[in-house]
Scaffold this active site. Sequence first.
Site, PDB file in Angstrom:
ATOM      1  N   PHE A  52     -76.937 -60.905  68.494  1.00  0.00           N
ATOM      2  CA  PHE A  52     -77.400 -62.318  67.747  1.00  0.00           C
ATOM      3  C   PHE A  52     -77.551 -62.054  66.235  1.00  0.00           C
ATOM      4  O   PHE A  52     -78.028 -62.929  65.872  1.00  0.00           O
ATOM      5  CB  PHE A  52     -78.729 -62.540  68.455  1.00  0.00           C
ATOM      6  N   TYR A  53     -76.907 -61.096  65.846  1.00  0.00           N
ATOM      7  CA  TYR A  53     -77.186 -61.019  64.284  1.00  0.00           C
ATOM      8  C   TYR A  53     -75.679 -61.688  63.779  1.00  0.00           C
ATOM      9  O   TYR A  53     -74.716 -61.328  63.321  1.00  0.00           O
ATOM     10  CB  TYR A  53     -76.935 -59.477  63.804  1.00  0.00           C
ATOM     11  N   GLY A  54     -75.973 -63.145  63.762  1.00  0.00           N
ATOM     12  CA  GLY A  54     -75.053 -64.018  63.130  1.00  0.00           C
ATOM     13  C   GLY A  54     -74.357 -64.716  64.274  1.00  0.00           C
ATOM     14  O   GLY A  54     -74.688 -64.814  65.326  1.00  0.00           O
TER      15      GLY A  54
END
Length: 327
Positions: A55-57
């Site tokens: 979920f980093y981006g």
Amino acid sequence: MTQTAPSKIAGKSIGTVGYGLMGFTQWHGTPFEEAIEVMKAALESGSNFWNAGTFYGPPDRNSLHLLHAYFTKYPTDAAKVVLSLKGAYDGSTHTPDCSPQGIRSSVEESLAILKGVKSIDLFECARVDPNVPLETSVKTLAELIKEGKIGTYGLSEVSADTVRKAHAIHPVSAVEIELSLFSRHALENGTIKTCQDLGIPVVGYSPLDRGWLTGQLKKLSDLPKNDYRHHMPRFQSGAFEKNVLLAEKIEGIAERKGVTAPQVAIGWVVKQGVVPIPGSTTTKRVQENAKAAELTEGELEEIRGFVEEFGVAGERYPEVLQGHLNG
């Protein structure tokens, strides 16, 4: 009493200082070509434990896409990097899904994006899911290990009690918590001690407390207008001015030692027996952060005195994000 930082995670050797990849795709939108060379510099500096997130981006441009690009360019580095991946979490709603389906879906999607260029050495549910029994989540992770889809599993943002319960179901390979001079809760609530008693490596994210310990923040206007930290409690008017005082004391120690404030802050985390994972998006900062300052017992005591004298104003996260902390 100082501790020795782990030298292995998931059965593989790691450097003293790890590397967090969030910044490239979460905050900065760094072109992959540039990011790849910074990541290469981190590896060459000894920071081979990499921390990423599904979920980093955005879904089409997160850590996994960056990692695929990196290992496509540098395929032989796959064996050198120990990859930790956080998932089973919806970043848009800030909610975990640690059901068997949620965990499996997260792992399968990750493997599909990586396309075989790198294995997942350590998979962590980013937060504990209050709607799913811990035993159910851990057993699913154990099944994925047995199936060869992940190497090991870890925990993130958990309490000492959760560590003990999970470890009794299936051995935990690492526990990731927030740890810095500004965020010492895991030292005070027994989480780190429990991990060390059980022989579980601890990974400390945000060792520079989102920039507080970089020496670059003196006044609120130092933050860009659209910076996410404007929403964080420690960067609010009133708290900001108080927190500067402690940060400046750390800078003073660094200046006296001939090192930088980040190197002192990272060195302090190492002395707690924890692997720090600072994140930076420039080669210069990555190389700087990889060199943790060696702190003496006297300097550690001096820092302890500053912390007691000045304290820290503000919580780690805004109220809306506090529900899944220390699960």
